[in-house]
Each structure stands twice: as structure tokens, then as C-alpha cells.
Design a protein around this motif. Structure first.
Motif, mmCIF file in Angstrom:
data_model
loop_
_atom_site.group_PDB
_atom_site.id
_atom_site.type_symbol
_atom_site.label_atom_id
_atom_site.label_comp_id
_atom_site.label_asym_id
_atom_site.label_seq_id
_atom_site.Cartn_x
_atom_site.Cartn_y
_atom_site.Cartn_z
ATOM 1 N N PRO A 155 0.808 -1.228 0.000
ATOM 2 C CA PRO A 155 0.000 0.000 0.000
ATOM 3 C C PRO A 155 0.839 1.275 0.000
ATOM 4 O O PRO A 155 0.287 2.375 0.026
ATOM 5 N N GLN A 156 2.176 1.114 -0.041
ATOM 6 C CA GLN A 156 3.064 2.285 0.019
ATOM 7 C C GLN A 156 3.275 2.838 -1.398
ATOM 8 O O GLN A 156 4.227 2.501 -2.088
ATOM 9 N N VAL A 157 2.341 3.681 -1.820
ATOM 10 C CA VAL A 157 2.324 4.165 -3.200
ATOM 11 C C VAL A 157 2.273 5.687 -3.227
ATOM 12 O O VAL A 157 1.618 6.310 -2.380
ATOM 13 N N MET A 158 2.940 6.270 -4.206
ATOM 14 C CA MET A 158 2.827 7.692 -4.499
ATOM 15 C C MET A 158 2.646 7.843 -6.009
ATOM 16 O O MET A 158 3.071 6.970 -6.782
ATOM 17 N N ILE A 159 2.035 8.947 -6.420
ATOM 18 C CA ILE A 159 1.785 9.208 -7.846
ATOM 19 C C ILE A 159 2.430 10.536 -8.211
ATOM 20 O O ILE A 159 2.326 11.506 -7.457
ATOM 21 N N THR A 160 3.078 10.585 -9.356
ATOM 22 C CA THR A 160 3.721 11.826 -9.787
ATOM 23 C C THR A 160 3.152 12.308 -11.107
ATOM 24 O O THR A 160 3.163 11.585 -12.104
ATOM 25 N N GLU A 161 2.677 13.549 -11.087
ATOM 26 C CA GLU A 161 2.232 14.229 -12.303
ATOM 27 C C GLU A 161 3.445 14.811 -13.013
ATOM 28 O O GLU A 161 4.306 15.416 -12.380
ATOM 29 N N ARG A 162 3.538 14.618 -14.348
ATOM 30 C CA ARG A 162 4.715 15.127 -15.059
ATOM 31 C C ARG A 162 4.370 15.706 -16.433
ATOM 32 O O ARG A 162 5.165 15.721 -17.359
ATOM 33 N N GLY A 163 3.106 16.181 -16.538
ATOM 34 C CA GLY A 163 2.690 16.791 -17.785
ATOM 35 C C GLY A 163 2.085 15.793 -18.748
ATOM 36 O O GLY A 163 2.251 14.580 -18.615
ATOM 37 N N THR A 164 1.381 16.322 -19.721
ATOM 38 C CA THR A 164 0.678 15.518 -20.710
ATOM 39 C C THR A 164 1.116 15.948 -22.110
ATOM 40 O O THR A 164 1.276 17.143 -22.381
ATOM 41 N N THR A 165 1.315 14.977 -22.963
ATOM 42 C CA THR A 165 1.746 15.275 -24.334
ATOM 43 C C THR A 165 0.778 16.238 -25.010
ATOM 44 O O THR A 165 -0.441 16.054 -24.965
ATOM 45 N N PHE A 166 1.349 17.263 -25.633
ATOM 46 C CA PHE A 166 0.555 18.284 -26.307
ATOM 47 C C PHE A 166 1.245 18.603 -27.627
ATOM 48 O O PHE A 166 2.318 19.176 -27.653
ATOM 49 N N GLY A 167 0.656 18.194 -28.719
ATOM 50 C CA GLY A 167 1.346 18.345 -29.984
ATOM 51 C C GLY A 167 2.495 17.353 -30.050
ATOM 52 O O GLY A 167 2.474 16.291 -29.441
ATOM 53 N N TYR A 168 3.544 17.729 -30.776
ATOM 54 C CA TYR A 168 4.632 16.805 -31.026
ATOM 55 C C TYR A 168 5.846 17.018 -30.126
ATOM 56 O O TYR A 168 6.586 16.098 -29.845
ATOM 57 N N THR A 169 6.101 18.236 -29.708
ATOM 58 C CA THR A 169 7.339 18.505 -28.971
ATOM 59 C C THR A 169 7.104 19.336 -27.722
ATOM 60 O O THR A 169 7.944 20.144 -27.335
ATOM 61 N N ASP A 170 5.970 19.135 -27.086
ATOM 62 C CA ASP A 170 5.676 19.942 -25.910
ATOM 63 C C ASP A 170 4.775 19.170 -24.952
ATOM 64 O O ASP A 170 4.148 18.177 -25.319
ATOM 65 N N LEU A 171 4.732 19.645 -23.701
ATOM 66 C CA LEU A 171 3.885 19.078 -22.665
ATOM 67 C C LEU A 171 3.087 20.208 -22.023
ATOM 68 O O LEU A 171 3.531 21.359 -22.013
ATOM 69 N N VAL A 172 1.933 19.868 -21.478
ATOM 70 C CA VAL A 172 1.173 20.820 -20.687
ATOM 71 C C VAL A 172 0.812 20.166 -19.359
ATOM 72 O O VAL A 172 0.757 18.933 -19.254
ATOM 73 N N VAL A 173 0.562 20.997 -18.345
ATOM 74 C CA VAL A 173 0.142 20.496 -17.033
ATOM 75 C C VAL A 173 -1.305 20.895 -16.801
ATOM 76 O O VAL A 173 -1.655 22.074 -16.885
ATOM 77 N N ASP A 174 -2.138 19.909 -16.528
ATOM 78 C CA ASP A 174 -3.533 20.146 -16.164
ATOM 79 C C ASP A 174 -3.630 19.968 -14.656
ATOM 80 O O ASP A 174 -3.620 18.837 -14.154
ATOM 81 N N TYR A 175 -3.729 21.071 -13.938
ATOM 82 C CA TYR A 175 -3.690 21.015 -12.474
ATOM 83 C C TYR A 175 -4.940 20.389 -11.868
ATOM 84 O O TYR A 175 -4.943 20.069 -10.680
ATOM 85 N N ARG A 176 -5.974 20.160 -12.669
ATOM 86 C CA ARG A 176 -7.127 19.426 -12.163
ATOM 87 C C ARG A 176 -6.743 18.004 -11.777
ATOM 88 O O ARG A 176 -7.399 17.371 -10.934
#
Length: 267
Positions: A155-176
Motif C-alpha cells: 500500500p506504500q504508493v505515491m503518484i507523480t504528475e509530469r505533464g501531458t503530451t501536447f502536440g509533437y514537442t511539448d507538454l502541458v500540465v492540467d492542475y485538475r
């Protein structure tokens, strides 16, 4: 052995920080010493981060590491020298037990977060398992990756947000996604620096937007993230991996000081 509760029981956020990859003992110890001094001063629980090997490289001639055992022993030395937990990423299920002999937290890379055998192998070590959200997944889909680790008895788990693919060469962060993933009942970490990567550049070397590190970090703290992940280096321009999106070590204390103030304000 460190537990997730140890990291989240206080009023402050916790920090995972260090170089992208272990380049050598002196550098790792120097970074750890500086970050320990800062986090002790600010009351921030700290985990030293360093990859013992980089398996996901754009080009075959990219730096991958100094040798698995050598790098893992350096991670172990950092932990014992400063009395802090350490984290490294693993890439195949056979690596889980090996890495668990040296570090306190096993990290599942974003591109591998759906690999069942890898998640189960990490879970079976009994170590904390930090799963990075795939750049191709919705926050809600991460519940299935988490459940694999829990169903394997850990049960010792953590989750890491690291952005979502947006287009071909970029990432975006959805804080929701941060509060959405917190609803699973596990801590959520914001990977500040990897979220600012600009992958798959024509040069074959990943780019980045380090000037937005503070923006991403402030927003994450403001929406209530449990922890931050920041890659840092004394001289990012000469770092052997991910230098384009790393934070210069000299800038870390000022950034964390401002983030602690935001944390205090929202509390």
C-alpha cells in the motif's frame, strides 16, 4: 524503513530532488549536502533523487550512466552520509530487487507506468513505489496502475504528475489532475522540471523551459500537491542528462522559501 506517512504527516510539502543521473560521487554528495541544509532549515522532508541509469534516451550516443552498481552504491552512500531516504527509477522487473538493496523508494518511469510485471516487481520489494503518470494517460487512468501495486500487497504508493503530451514537442500540465489523483488516497507529487521538457527535438536532444520552473511549482503548491520533484544541478549547462530543464542548484533555496510561504498561506 521510510513510509509514505513519514513524508506526509507534517504541515509542509515534501521534496524529491537531485541530479537527473548519477554522474559521480563528489557531485552527488555535494548536491545532497546543499539540499539537506536547505530543507532542514525550511522543515521540508527530503528524498535524494538520482537515476543510476538512463534507459530512455533519444539517441544511442546519449550518456546513460557510470555503471549500475557504482551508481547504486553512490546513492546508498548519500543516504547513509546524510541520514536521508533515496529514490531511483527502474526500467525492467529484474531491476527491482537489485535497486531495492540500495534505495528507499523505487520510481516507475512515466512511459512504463502500465507495465504490470514492473509494477508488481517493485511492489514485492516492500519499498515505497512512486509511479509517474504517463504523458499519454488521463489522471483517472492512474488508478489502475496504483491498484496493481496495492493488489500485489504493497500500500506504500505515491503518484507523480509530469505533464501531458501536447502536440509533437511539448507538454502541458492540467492542475485538475492533482486533486483528482489525490482522491485515490495516495500522495501526489508534481514533477516540476520534467513537465517543462520539450521532447523529440530535431537535434535528438530534449529541450526545456527552465524559466517556468517557479511558475509550475507555485501553481502546484497552490492547488495542494503533497510533494514536489525537482531535478537540480550546480551547472545545468554541463549536466550529462536533462540539463535543458533542470534548476540551477544556487536557485533552489530562494524557490523553496517562496513555496513554503505559499503552503503556509493555503493552510
Amino acid at each position: 524503513m521510510i513510509s509514505v506517512k513519514d513524508l506526509t504527516s507534517g504541515d509542509n510539502f515534501f521534496l524529491m530532488a537531485g541530479p537527473c543521473v548519477i554522474e559521480g560521487e563528489d557531485m552527488a554528495l555535494r548536491i545532497a549536502e546543499r539540499v539537506v541544509t536547505i530543507t532542514n532549515k525550511l522543515g521540508i522532508p527530503y528524498i535524494f533523487k538520482g537515476s543510476y541509469r538512463k534507459a530512455n534516451r533519444s539517441r544511442i550516443d546519449s550518456f546513460t550512466g557510470i555503471g549500475d552498481e557504482k551508481a547504486l552504491k553512490i546513492l546508498q552512500k548519500v543516504g547513509t552520509t546524510f541520514g536521508i531516504p533515496t529514490v531511483t527509477d527502474i526500467h525492467e522487473s529484474a531491476e527491482a530487487a537489485m535497486a531495492a538493496n540500495y534505495v528507499d523508494v523505487l520510481q516507475i518511469p512515466a512511459f512504463l507506468c502500465r507495465q504490470t510485471d514492473l509494477l508488481i516487481a517493485a511492489a514485492q520489494t516492500g519499498k515505497i513505489v512512486n509511479i509517474k503518470k504517463g504523458q499519454f494517460l488521463s489522471p483517472g487512468a492512474m488508478s489502475f496502475a496504483v491498484q496493481k501495486v496495492v493488489d500485489a500487497g504493497n500500500p506504500q504508493v505515491m503518484i507523480t504528475e509530469r505533464g501531458t503530451t501536447f502536440g509533437y514537442t511539448d507538454l502541458v500540465v492540467d492542475y485538475r489532475g492533482i486533486p483528482q489523483m489525490q482522491e485515490f488516497g495516495f500522495p501526489v507529487i508534481m514533477d516540476v522540471t520534467h513537465s517543462l521538457q520539450q521532447p523529440n527535438q530535431t537535434s535528438g536532444v530534449t529541450g526545456g523551459l527552465p524559466q517556468l520552473i517557479e511558475t509550475i511549482a507555485k501553481a502546484a503548491i497552490a492547488v495542494g500537491t503533497d510533494g514536489l520533484f525537482i531535478e537540480t544541478h550546480p551547472e545545468p549547462s554541463v549536466a550529462k542528462s536533462d540539463g535543458a530543464n533542470m534548476l540551477q542548484l544556487d536557485l533552489l533555496e530562494g524557490l523553496l522559501t517562496r513555496l513554503v510561504r505559499i503552503r503556509e498561506a493555503i493552510k
